[in-house]
Design a protein around this motif. Structure first.
Motif, PDB file in Angstrom:
ATOM      1  N   LYS A 148       0.835  -1.197   0.000  1.00 32.48           N
ATOM      2  CA  LYS A 148       0.000   0.000   0.000  1.00 32.48           C
ATOM      3  C   LYS A 148       0.867   1.244   0.000  1.00 32.48           C
ATOM      4  CE  LYS A 148      -4.474  -0.785   2.240  1.00 32.48           C
ATOM      5  NZ  LYS A 148      -5.238  -0.517   3.470  1.00 32.48           N
ATOM      6  N   GLY A 184      -1.406  -4.436   2.812  1.00 33.79           N
ATOM      7  CA  GLY A 184      -2.133  -4.608   1.555  1.00 33.79           C
ATOM      8  C   GLY A 184      -1.491  -5.581   0.586  1.00 33.79           C
ATOM      9  N   ARG A 187      -3.691  -8.578  -0.796  1.00 27.08           N
ATOM     10  CA  ARG A 187      -4.809  -8.094  -1.633  1.00 27.08           C
ATOM     11  C   ARG A 187      -4.305  -7.544  -2.963  1.00 27.08           C
ATOM     12  NH1 ARG A 187      -7.919  -4.114   2.124  1.00 27.08           N
ATOM     13  NH2 ARG A 187      -9.267  -3.886   0.277  1.00 27.08           N
ATOM     14  N   LEU A 220      -6.378  -3.049  -4.946  1.00 31.03           N
ATOM     15  CA  LEU A 220      -6.591  -4.028  -3.885  1.00 31.03           C
ATOM     16  C   LEU A 220      -7.780  -4.928  -4.209  1.00 31.03           C
ATOM     17  CD1 LEU A 220      -6.278  -1.509  -0.940  1.00 31.03           C
ATOM     18  CD2 LEU A 220      -4.702  -3.403  -1.302  1.00 31.03           C
TER      19      LEU A 220
END
Length: 233
Positions: A148, A184, A187, A220
């Protein structure tokens, strides 16, 4: 401990938000235990845990099984402490962890009753192709392009030990185990490989992004299909 992530704004405590850490600390306060809670890893809003690990301090007079039962009565029904035991002094659930695994579950049949717990994905999955894609993530890599934006870490290098994808009834399950994961990361990986499955992206695109030659896609996958599965010490 396990929890239903759909009921919380993630694991990590946040001001004015209902979080797993916040609920546990509130429960401890109700039992007159003033202790901060440390955890093995923060899961995002909507992400679940089958075996999250936490630590906190308690007064000497508490009998541990009684404490577990008392906490579970307060935390019921969305958080459940499965096992409570004494740890060595200085134990840190995050930094002492040796290995972690995550599970991502896709369903090819939609049900409103499971929509908070499984990601609906109507397309057929090319299992051999996605196995090839997942295999590329194994080993040590700089995962900056699979983290992320705004992640505050000293290093983006992580090692993925094993990846799997398999069918189970009307579900497809993706499993990833490694020494640690960035915010993240799972994902972002799942979204990328599903785009490969849909011929939106290619294995060549994956190689470019994994080697940091080019940032191609950074979206994501939905949180509801993701589970923190297990942590090893």
């Amino acid at each position: 401990m396990s929890y239903d992530g759909s009921k919380f704004y993630g694991m990590q405590k946040q001001p004015d938000k209902i979080t797993v850490q916040g609920e546990i600390e509130n429960s401890l306060q109700k039992l007159n235990i003033s202790s901060a809670v440390t955890h093995a890893g923060r899961t995002d809003r909507g992400v679940h845990a089958l075996n999250q690990v936490i630590a906190f301090d308690i007064p000497d007079f508490w009998e541990i099984n009684k404490l577990k039962n008392s906490l579970n009565k307060i935390l019921h029904p969305y958080i459940h402490i499965k096992k409570l035991e004494f740890a060595n002094a200085g134990f840190n659930p995050r930094f002492d962890a040796k290995k972690r695994s995550y599970r991502y579950i896709l369903s090819h049949v939609y049900s409103p009753h499971t929509s908070d717990y499984i990601t609906y994905y109507p397309q057929k999955i090319d299992i051999p192709l996605i196995k090839k894609a997942l295999k590329r993530f194994e080993g040590k890599h700089d995962f900056e392009y699979f983290a992320k934006t705004g992640s505050e870490v000293n290093s983006y290098i992580r090692e993925i030990y094993k990846t799997e994808i398999y069918k189970y009834k009307s579900f497809t399950v993706i499993k990833i185990a490694g020494n640690g994961f960035l915010r993240g990361q799972i994902r972002l990986i799942v979204d990328f490989i599903l785009k490969i499955n849909e011929n939106i992206l290619t294995l060549d695109d994956l190689d470019k992004q994994l080697s940091k030659k080019e940032l191609i896609s950074k979206h994501l996958a939905p949180p509801n299909g993701l589970y923190l599965e297990r942590i090893w010490y």
